[in-house]
Write a protein that holds these residues in place. Sequence first.
Motif, PDB file in Angstrom:
ATOM      1  N   GLU A 298     -67.678   7.958  -1.677  1.00 59.94           N
ATOM      2  CA  GLU A 298     -68.518   8.503  -0.889  1.00 59.94           C
ATOM      3  C   GLU A 298     -67.870   9.401   0.141  1.00 59.94           C
ATOM      4  N   HIS A 299     -66.426   9.426   0.074  1.00 60.08           N
ATOM      5  CA  HIS A 299     -65.324  10.282   0.751  1.00 60.08           C
ATOM      6  C   HIS A 299     -64.719  11.141  -0.171  1.00 60.08           C
ATOM      7  N   ASP A 300     -64.226  12.344   0.292  1.00 56.85           N
ATOM      8  CA  ASP A 300     -63.356  13.362  -0.598  1.00 56.85           C
ATOM      9  C   ASP A 300     -61.945  12.593  -0.734  1.00 56.85           C
ATOM     10  N   ILE A 301     -61.681  12.331  -2.075  1.00 61.17           N
ATOM     11  CA  ILE A 301     -60.137  11.800  -2.501  1.00 61.17           C
ATOM     12  C   ILE A 301     -59.434  12.718  -2.944  1.00 61.17           C
ATOM     13  N   GLY A 302     -58.095  13.013  -2.625  1.00 60.49           N
ATOM     14  CA  GLY A 302     -57.250  13.606  -3.230  1.00 60.49           C
ATOM     15  C   GLY A 302     -56.117  12.940  -3.951  1.00 60.49           C
ATOM     16  N   ILE A 303     -55.661  13.265  -5.188  1.00 60.95           N
ATOM     17  CA  ILE A 303     -54.492  12.579  -5.678  1.00 60.95           C
ATOM     18  C   ILE A 303     -53.421  13.741  -5.795  1.00 60.95           C
ATOM     19  N   ARG A 304     -52.207  13.093  -5.388  1.00 60.87           N
ATOM     20  CA  ARG A 304     -50.927  13.837  -5.582  1.00 60.87           C
ATOM     21  C   ARG A 304     -50.255  13.434  -6.698  1.00 60.87           C
ATOM     22  N   PHE A 305     -49.975  13.985  -7.821  1.00 60.58           N
ATOM     23  CA  PHE A 305     -49.053  13.307  -8.836  1.00 60.58           C
ATOM     24  C   PHE A 305     -47.829  14.445  -9.100  1.00 60.58           C
TER      25      PHE A 305
END
Length: 85
Positions: free
Chosen positions: A29-36
């Motif tokens: 329901e929220h904006d998720i960010g992934i840093r790889f």
Amino acid sequence: MTDTTQAPPLPDHLSADPRSPHHVAAVFEHDIGIRFNGKDRTDVQEYCISEGWVKVPAGKTLDRKGQPLIIKLKGKVEAYYRQPE
């Protein structure tokens, strides 16, 4: 507009596929960010922070069920909630 103070904590293992046992609908329901490996990725389908991997689609290739073919990449994974602009 969502407030990050009300967002649930991000799990160690999360999947975007609703059929997966690692899918948590409340998180999406929220904006998720992934840093790889220090770079933001927008194509991550599943991640595990403790084991250090992400699963991403392999181009436009599809499996026999019509789902994107997924490959596993290993490295440093960081998950965070994106701040609204």
